[in-house]
Design an enzyme around this catalytic site. Structure first.
Site, PDB file in Angstrom:
ATOM      1  CG  ASP A 187      -4.085  -6.206  11.341  1.00 56.62           C
ATOM      2  OD1 ASP A 187      -3.228  -7.029  11.013  1.00 56.62           O
ATOM      3  OD2 ASP A 187      -4.818  -5.621  10.516  1.00 56.62           O
TER       4      ASP A 187
ATOM      5  CE  LYS B 297      -4.820 -13.123  14.451  1.00 53.36           C
ATOM      6  NZ  LYS B 297      -5.264 -11.793  14.046  1.00 53.36           N
ATOM      7  N   GLY B 298      -0.082 -12.083  17.518  1.00 49.02           N
ATOM      8  CA  GLY B 298       1.313 -12.534  17.480  1.00 49.02           C
ATOM      9  C   GLY B 298       1.917 -12.596  18.872  1.00 49.02           C
TER      10      GLY B 298
ATOM     11  CD  GLN C 151      -6.256 -14.151   7.486  1.00 54.33           C
ATOM     12  OE1 GLN C 151      -6.704 -15.267   7.627  1.00 54.33           O
ATOM     13  NE2 GLN C 151      -5.082 -13.940   6.956  1.00 54.33           N
TER      14      GLN C 151
ATOM     15  N   GLY D  24       0.054 -11.650   8.788  1.00 53.56           N
ATOM     16  CA  GLY D  24       1.413 -11.218   9.116  1.00 53.56           C
ATOM     17  C   GLY D  24       1.471 -10.816  10.558  1.00 53.56           C
ATOM     18  CG  HIS D  25       1.930 -12.988  13.836  1.00 48.27           C
ATOM     19  ND1 HIS D  25       0.988 -13.910  13.466  1.00 48.27           N
ATOM     20  CD2 HIS D  25       2.962 -13.675  14.328  1.00 48.27           C
ATOM     21  CE1 HIS D  25       1.450 -15.101  13.709  1.00 48.27           C
ATOM     22  NE2 HIS D  25       2.643 -15.009  14.241  1.00 48.27           N
TER      23      HIS D  25
HETATM   24  P1  IMP Z   1      -7.354 -11.167   1.254  1.00 45.58           P
HETATM   25  O1  IMP Z   1      -7.361 -12.079   2.435  1.00 45.58           O
HETATM   26  O2  IMP Z   1      -5.973 -10.783   0.802  1.00 45.58           O
HETATM   27  O3  IMP Z   1      -8.205 -11.678   0.131  1.00 45.58           O
HETATM   28  O4  IMP Z   1      -8.033  -9.773   1.691  1.00 45.58           O
HETATM   29  C1  IMP Z   1      -9.420  -9.678   2.051  1.00 45.58           C
HETATM   30  C2  IMP Z   1      -9.625  -8.714   3.197  1.00 45.58           C
HETATM   31  O5  IMP Z   1      -9.065  -9.275   4.384  1.00 45.58           O
HETATM   32  C3  IMP Z   1      -8.937  -7.360   3.020  1.00 45.58           C
HETATM   33  O6  IMP Z   1      -9.736  -6.363   3.650  1.00 45.58           O
HETATM   34  C4  IMP Z   1      -7.642  -7.518   3.772  1.00 45.58           C
HETATM   35  O7  IMP Z   1      -7.118  -6.280   4.204  1.00 45.58           O
HETATM   36  C5  IMP Z   1      -8.103  -8.364   4.933  1.00 45.58           C
HETATM   37  N1  IMP Z   1      -7.051  -9.182   5.541  1.00 45.58           N
HETATM   38  C6  IMP Z   1      -6.530 -10.344   5.075  1.00 45.58           C
HETATM   39  N2  IMP Z   1      -5.606 -10.820   5.911  1.00 45.58           N
HETATM   40  C7  IMP Z   1      -5.543  -9.961   6.939  1.00 45.58           C
HETATM   41  C8  IMP Z   1      -4.801  -9.924   8.164  1.00 45.58           C
HETATM   42  O8  IMP Z   1      -3.999 -10.821   8.475  1.00 45.58           O
HETATM   43  N3  IMP Z   1      -5.035  -8.862   8.976  1.00 45.58           N
HETATM   44  C9  IMP Z   1      -5.939  -7.895   8.690  1.00 45.58           C
HETATM   45  N4  IMP Z   1      -6.667  -7.888   7.567  1.00 45.58           N
HETATM   46  C10 IMP Z   1      -6.471  -8.909   6.714  1.00 45.58           C
END
Ligand code: IMP
Length: 426
Positions: free
Chosen positions: A13, A16-17, A222, A40-41
């Site tokens: 977050d 990057k988008g 991420q 998600g962006h």
């Molecule tokens: P997972 O990727 O859904 O297994 O989540 C594992 C951890 O990564 C959690 O703390 C999520 O909130 C975090 N996470 C996964 N994808 C994102 C992202 O795109 N942005 C921020 N945190 C993320």
């Protein structure tokens, strides 16, 4: 420069988008190489906001080729839904290539993810509950379906028949919903028609594109601190968001990534559980959260907020070889009374010069802060670095000096125009 990787330097977050969108217009090809629809962006295009999760950011430009490469986990239903929403908004002409080697994320992965989080109780990771971990696990244990399996229905059915009983065993143990072969096959056959025209060997495609000198943008998903190896394990995701993972997720050689642009916020946030040395709470955190719209794009959870953490960023810079960064959301810090910048980590009164790798050690970290005067002015309409308030420039120059990187771009608002560009990015 022919290729550029974009890497989030914190816990995701970072904004990057916006940077990806900025660079995507100069790219022939935009590649997504890891993660899934946990990312998600939102990007703005001709005044309309689009939320992208699996689709690469070049999807809005009909001339850009978008590649979902080998290291991605694809929930096909979620991807088709993203495409459907785009077509509702008038985007129906796009170029999308999906790797035969990419992994299919199935409904049972989502059920296992949810059941595990539940079973972990207050020790849960705080995943996005999109099945990302269980899907990558299946890939490692050679129990996953790959996109290429969709090409031959007979062998696809055999594969489902051999895998599903094992998945159901696990679901049964959690008391969760079990799946029938018919149910999974019906889903796969339903998505197959829509996916087939896009499925190719993206490895071969990208290798050829590289040789032809095409401009390739590797977009990040991420952030580095969510890397399953170098992040704050176990509170991480199940892939590596580091630019150094790109070759292994695309089938390209190490030399394919010419430069890495690190993306950092002017402060720090994270969603989900896990260590966060510079975390703050109370009214100050609330006001930064509100001003920065710090609520998850995917899960809408409020993000945890903290001061900028230079030891953490330095660690990522070293791992990823980052020399240039884009600093995002600087405008959010306007009118914060005084700013703190974490410049060192101490454990039991002694300064440490490494990033702790265990939760136990990270929890012992006492961050050392310097305090810096803030600025009161609204900076969102400034487009020229020299016009930024003096205290604002001091904040940026301290970051540059302590991290040994160049801040190539400063973002002062969500819109594309709200940007101070100090050098060409791509
Ligand atoms: P997972 O990727 O859904 O297994 O989540 C594992 C951890 O990564 C959690 O703390 C999520 O909130 C975090 N996470 C996964 N994808 C994102 C992202 O795109 N942005 C921020 N945190 C993320």
């Amino acid at each position: 420069m022919k290729t550029l990787a974009i890497e989030g330097m914190q816990w995701g977050d970072e904004g990057k988008g916006k940077v990806t969108d900025f660079c995507a217009s100069h790219a022939d090809i935009v590649v997504r190489s890891q993660g899934g629809n946990n990312a998600g962006h939102s990007i703005e295009h001709h005044g309309v906001r689009y939320a992208l999760r699996l689709l690469p950011s070049g999807i809005l430009n009909p001339d850009t080729v978008n590649v979902i490469a080998d290291g991605v986990v694809i929930n096909p239903k979620a991807m088709l839904e993203e495409l459907r929403i785009l077509s509702e908004k008038g985007i129906s002409s796009y170029q999308l290539l999906i790797s035969k080697r990419a992994t299919l994320l199935m409904p049972y992965h989502i059920e296992i993810d949810k059941a595990r989080e539940e079973a972990l109780g207050d020790k849960k990771i705080g995943t996005t509950k999109n099945g990302i971990g269980p899907c990558y696990e299946d890939r490692a244990s050679r129990l996953s379906l790959r996109v290429g399996d969709l090409l031959d229905i007979e062998s696809l059915q055999e594969r489902v028949e051999s895998i599903l009983p094992l998945k159901n065993l696990e679901l049964k143990a959690y008391g969760g919903k079990e799946f029938s072969v018919e149910e999974i096959m019906a889903l796969l056959l339903e998505v197959r028609e829509a996916l087939l025209p896009h499925i190719i060997d993206t490895t071969a495609y990208l290798q050829k594109a590289l040789k032809e000198g095409k401009k390739i943008l590797f977009e990040g998903a991420q952030g580095a601190m969510l890397c399953m190896t170098y992040g704050t394990f176990p509170f991480v995701t199940s892939s590596s968001p580091l630019a150094t993972a790109i070759p292994n997720n695309t089938g390209l050689p190490l030399t394919a990534v010419e430069d890495v642009l690190g993306i950092m916020k002017a402060y720090t946030t994270r969603v989900g559980a896990g260590p966060f040395p510079t975390e703050i709470d109370g009214p100050l955190a609330d006001s930064i959260r509100e001003k920065g719209h710090e609520f998850g794009t995917v899960t809408h959870r409020p993000r945890r907020v903290g001061w900028l953490d230079l030891p953490q960023l330095k660690y990522v810079i070293e791992i990823s070889g980052i020399k240039r960064v884009a600093l995002m959301l600087l405008d959010v810090l306007s009118a914060v009374d005084e700013l703190k910048l974490c410049t060192g980590y101490f454990i039991d009164g002694k300064e440490i010069d490494y990033m702790p790798s265990t939760v136990a050690e990270l929890e012992k970290v006492e961050p050392q802060f310097i305090t810096m005067p803030s600025w009161k002015e609204d900076i969102s309409s400034i487009r020229n670095y020299d016009e930024l308030p003096l205290n604002c420039r001091r904040y940026l120059e301290t970051i540059e000096e302590k991290l040994g990187v160049k801040i190539a771009m400063v973002s002062v608002g969500p819109d594309k125009e709200a940007t101070i560009l100090r050098e060409e990015l791509f």
